[in-house]
Scaffold this motif. Sequence first.
Motif, short mmCIF file in Angstrom:
data_model
loop_
_atom_site.label_atom_id
_atom_site.label_comp_id
_atom_site.label_asym_id
_atom_site.label_seq_id
_atom_site.Cartn_x
_atom_site.Cartn_y
_atom_site.Cartn_z
N TRP A 186 0.83 -1.20 0.00
CA TRP A 186 0.00 0.00 0.00
C TRP A 186 0.87 1.26 0.00
O TRP A 186 0.57 2.24 -0.70
CB TRP A 186 -0.93 0.00 1.21
N LEU A 187 1.94 1.24 0.79
CA LEU A 187 2.84 2.39 0.81
C LEU A 187 3.51 2.58 -0.56
O LEU A 187 3.65 3.71 -1.04
CB LEU A 187 3.90 2.21 1.89
N LEU A 188 3.92 1.48 -1.18
CA LEU A 188 4.53 1.57 -2.51
C LEU A 188 3.53 2.05 -3.55
O LEU A 188 3.89 2.78 -4.48
CB LEU A 188 5.10 0.21 -2.92
N PHE A 189 2.28 1.63 -3.42
CA PHE A 189 1.26 2.14 -4.33
C PHE A 189 1.16 3.66 -4.24
O PHE A 189 1.12 4.36 -5.25
CB PHE A 189 -0.09 1.51 -4.00
N GLY A 190 1.12 4.19 -3.00
CA GLY A 190 1.08 5.64 -2.84
C GLY A 190 2.30 6.31 -3.42
O GLY A 190 2.21 7.36 -4.07
N LEU A 191 3.48 5.68 -3.21
CA LEU A 191 4.72 6.27 -3.73
C LEU A 191 4.73 6.29 -5.25
O LEU A 191 5.05 7.31 -5.86
CB LEU A 191 5.91 5.47 -3.20
N PHE A 192 4.37 5.18 -5.88
CA PHE A 192 4.42 5.13 -7.35
C PHE A 192 3.30 5.96 -7.97
O PHE A 192 3.46 6.44 -9.09
CB PHE A 192 4.34 3.67 -7.82
N PHE A 193 2.20 6.11 -7.26
CA PHE A 193 1.17 7.02 -7.76
C PHE A 193 1.70 8.45 -7.79
O PHE A 193 1.45 9.20 -8.74
CB PHE A 193 -0.07 6.92 -6.86
N ALA A 194 2.47 8.82 -6.74
CA ALA A 194 3.08 10.15 -6.72
C ALA A 194 4.16 10.27 -7.80
O ALA A 194 4.25 11.31 -8.48
CB ALA A 194 3.69 10.42 -5.34
N VAL A 195 4.96 9.22 -7.99
CA VAL A 195 5.99 9.24 -9.04
C VAL A 195 5.34 9.37 -10.41
O VAL A 195 5.86 10.06 -11.30
CB VAL A 195 6.85 7.96 -8.97
N ASN A 196 4.20 8.74 -10.60
CA ASN A 196 3.47 8.88 -11.86
C ASN A 196 3.09 10.34 -12.11
O ASN A 196 3.17 10.84 -13.24
CB ASN A 196 2.22 8.01 -11.82
N ASN A 197 2.70 11.04 -11.04
CA ASN A 197 2.37 12.46 -11.19
C ASN A 197 3.60 13.30 -11.48
O ASN A 197 3.53 14.27 -12.24
CB ASN A 197 1.68 12.96 -9.93
N VAL A 198 4.74 12.94 -10.88
CA VAL A 198 5.99 13.65 -11.18
C VAL A 198 6.34 13.47 -12.66
O VAL A 198 6.74 14.43 -13.33
CB VAL A 198 7.13 13.15 -10.28
N THR A 199 6.21 12.25 -13.15
CA THR A 199 6.50 11.98 -14.56
C THR A 199 5.57 12.77 -15.48
O THR A 199 6.00 13.35 -16.48
CB THR A 199 6.37 10.48 -14.85
N THR A 200 4.30 12.80 -15.13
CA THR A 200 3.35 13.57 -15.92
C THR A 200 3.70 15.05 -15.90
O THR A 200 3.67 15.72 -16.94
CB THR A 200 1.92 13.36 -15.38
N ASP A 201 4.05 15.57 -14.72
CA ASP A 201 4.46 16.97 -14.62
C ASP A 201 5.68 17.25 -15.49
O ASP A 201 5.74 18.27 -16.19
CB ASP A 201 4.82 17.31 -13.16
N THR A 202 6.65 16.33 -15.45
CA THR A 202 7.88 16.53 -16.21
C THR A 202 7.60 16.55 -17.70
O THR A 202 8.11 17.41 -18.43
CB THR A 202 8.89 15.42 -15.88
#
Length: 546
Positions: A309-325
């Motif tokens: 669950w913690l990794l899901f939250g982390l990768f969901f945030a990383v997905n948003n960083v990638t989208t932002d980039t």
Amino acid sequence: MGAFRGLAAWVVVVGVVFLVQGWLSDGALVFGDDDGLVEYESVETSELMMDAEFGHFLDRKLLQVTGSDRSNTTIRKLVVRGDRRDPTNGFKKYRDGYDVKSSHYWASVVYTGVYGFAIGVAWLLLGALITLLACFRCCCCRRKMPYAPRNRAYFWIPRILAFLLSLFAIGVIITMFIRNRQLHTQAFNIRDSIATSANDATGAVRNVTTTLTTVETLVTKYNIQGLNSGIIGSTVASLNNQSDTITNKVNTNIRTLNRLINGIEIALIVMLSITLFLVAMGMLAALMGWRTVYFLIILLGWLITALTWLLFGLFFAVNNVTTDTCQAFTEYLQAPANTTLDELLPCVDLATAASASNVVKQGVNNIVLQANNALTQIEQVSASLGRPTTLPPVCDPIGAAPDFNFTTCPNGTVLIGGVPQVVAPYVCPSNPVTTACLAQGRFVNSTQEATIKDLSIAGNDLVAIIPTVNALTNCSFVYDTFSKIVNERCPPARKALRNLWISLLLLSIALTLLTVSWIFANHRNKKPHLIHDQEYSPTGTTARVK
């Protein structure tokens, strides 16, 4: 027959996993309300717009940072996201744009994974509470419960449920191994694009500095305006410093990316391997009724579930960083100047590049002027010897100051590199010029010929590096790299990340249900308990134990 059924089950499970992921990937899966996370439109579904200046397709026109708080800065921050909360600023909406050096940006984007973090922490707290209650009951309130007769379904339903959930979890884990490798490949593709661009830029700088050093050696003795050793030397030094700055900054970023990419891949491989072993052991323990082993499996499974669950939250945030980039790269292509992306892949400083451009273009102007003067003198001397001639003028490919635009040479002119061939018929092989040479109209001595050759070589070298200098001035190396990333690298990278966090979500849900089913299966594996000296028989009547 049993092997065929097992293979069929595996195919069905993996197929279901891929179908579920595909449905979630293509659907509009959004977490939060209007003030929460807003999903970006995909490139396929958004309305494409054509930018007239650069001829580049853009999937969205993004907002720029505006307001009085930005009026005194030359840095333009990209991708303003007004829908995120910043936990480091009283959970106010983050308004400060895409900036990888800002702790507030990272806080706001990490907070988008709060759903996974919250469930993971809650799951850990729930596990700790259940463990305390179990210990309290075992130590202080231990008592034997009567055994009531149960049919086989009572014992096998939780086992069958655990078995099916285990198959689904194993299918997701196998899928995640594949998704992890895909993400690793896409991440390294982006890294390689950045590294290649940096190498191209520094190679271009070295090409320019080498050419300027060669030109300095050729023309310093002729005292051509704009090409004296002091001007060229300072320009070369500035360019070398810029090259070192770009190399150091990009190398630092590349090392960070390498550690991050490899760390993510290794961490996921280790976590998935442990999870796969744990699920397989849980499935076996459920079927075999191993209660002692089951307690350890349930404990580890609880911890692994919280981790997923913690990794899901982390990768969901990383997905948003990638989208932002990717969105920031897109916006950079609209106006590639003074943005926060300079920290990722910097351009040569505009002042340094402009200085080099002026040195090169003014040098070409002055060398062409000297060459035309030499040709004019040849025409005059030839006429005085009774051999009137007309020589083609030397083409100046550089327009007038201050624009110095690169132009096409008109017909009837000669390139600066071809001047020695034009002068060759008038060169006397002897030094000094003999009477025989003068009779043939050859009055240019070897020293003058060497001067013309030096000017021709220097001018031709400067003309050859003008496109490179323009590329450094316009920062086209970085622009082309970001354009390639936006068009070729971003879509597969975003898809790989999206597939990975969806897989983590499915695995988290599966492990949560699986852990609960393990508890029920283990509880129903209990043997009948005695009440004093009696036990319940399967028929429901009591019998005294002898």
